[in-house]
Design an enzyme around this catalytic site. Structure first.
Site, PDB file in Angstrom:
ATOM      1  N   GLU A  37       8.371  57.367  96.569  1.00 29.47           N
ATOM      2  CA  GLU A  37       8.037  56.278  95.638  1.00 29.47           C
ATOM      3  C   GLU A  37       7.684  56.772  94.240  1.00 29.47           C
ATOM      4  OE1 GLU A  37       5.109  52.338  95.343  1.00 29.47           O
ATOM      5  OE2 GLU A  37       5.062  53.620  97.102  1.00 29.47           O
TER       6      GLU A  37
ATOM      7  N   LYS B 227       7.447  48.239  99.001  1.00 31.25           N
ATOM      8  CA  LYS B 227       6.625  47.305  99.763  1.00 31.25           C
ATOM      9  C   LYS B 227       7.434  46.772 100.933  1.00 31.25           C
ATOM     10  CE  LYS B 227       3.169  46.876  99.280  1.00 31.25           C
ATOM     11  NZ  LYS B 227       2.079  47.578 100.006  1.00 31.25           N
TER      12      LYS B 227
END
Length: 258
Positions: free
Chosen positions: A76, A92
């Site tokens: 990420e 997410k």
């Protein structure tokens, strides 16, 4: 594990009650797995090499400061700057399961709007699905043009800590995280990156990571997930184990002692 499965489920149920009361909308809850007094011959360098072979990710990092070492295989990006353009790519979920997942995207949009030119913040990609060795991740890309006179410290103040590792609203969920997780995250869910001489930068989110202290010989990693009202505690626990699969596999295989 720092928490038993039943303890974890009990905490998630308590957090769902906070959501029901309106204290927050979504919260990222993490749990720790640890080992004390690991053999002194453990080599962080060899362990890191094993980790990135098992889980090659675009934002991996090896960082050592005195006796503390971070072994990070992160997929990420927290925040990058290219010229006057800022880019954030929160992860997410593994699929668009809950409408609540868009909350983190909205949170990042709000963060960037504080330091970007009016009307330039946009969602370049919403919930793109990307495949990694252990999981499929849902990644959104949000960008904006930095406003005149905004410096690096201003950018960090507006955007850190990252919404994907906190939840919404930020201040309240950070209070709940401190109350319910029980131990400090430390560098986990923080960021490691670089700044170029021209002022561009790229910073990751410290997840999928091992932390090792060579003095205390304490080795640990954390995994978590975004909790909404729709979350099923048992499923969230299984998702955490899935995210930790690469780390567990590397530790079980060995070969990282000098």
């Amino acid at each position: 594990p720092r928490l038993t499965r039943s303890d974890y489920i009990e905490k998630i149920e308590a957090l769902r009650r906070h959501i029901l009361r309106g204290d927050c909308y979504e919260i990222n809850f993490c749990q720790e797995f640890f080992a004390e007094q690991v053999p002194a011959a453990l080599s962080p360098e060899l362990l890191y090499q094993s980790l990135v072979r098992a889980s090659p990710n675009p934002f991996s990092a090896y960082y050592r400061r005195q006796s503390s070492t971070l072994l990070c295989a992160s997929p990420e990006r927290f925040l990058a700057r290219r010229g006057n353009k800022l880019i954030s790519q929160p992860i997410k979920g593994t699929a668009p399961r809950y409408p609540g997942n868009v909350m983190v995207v909205d949170l990042v949009r709000n963060d960037l709007s504080q330091i970007c030119q009016r009307g330039t913040v946009q969602v370049d990609e919403l919930f793109g699905v990307y495949s990694y060795p252990q999981v499929h991740q849902m990644i959104s890309t949000i960008s904006g043009r930095v406003a005149e006179g905004v410096g690096f410290a201003d950018i960090l103040k507006a955007t850190f800590p990252m919404g994907s590792m906190t939840g919404a609203p930020k201040t309240r969920v950070m209070q709940l995280i401190e109350a319910y997780e029980g131990t400090d995250r430390g560098l986990f869910s923080g960021s490691v990156g670089y700044i170029s001489p021209e002022g561009d930068f790229d910073f990751n989110v410290v997840i999928r990571s091992l932390l090792y202290n060579s003095l205390t010989r304490y080795l640990s990693y954390r995994v978590g997930s975004g909790i909404t009202w729709y979350s099923k505690p048992a499923d969230e626990y299984e998702e955490c184990l899935l995210k930790a699969k690469a780390i567990q596999k590397v530790l079980e295989e060995g070969g990282y002692y000098s």
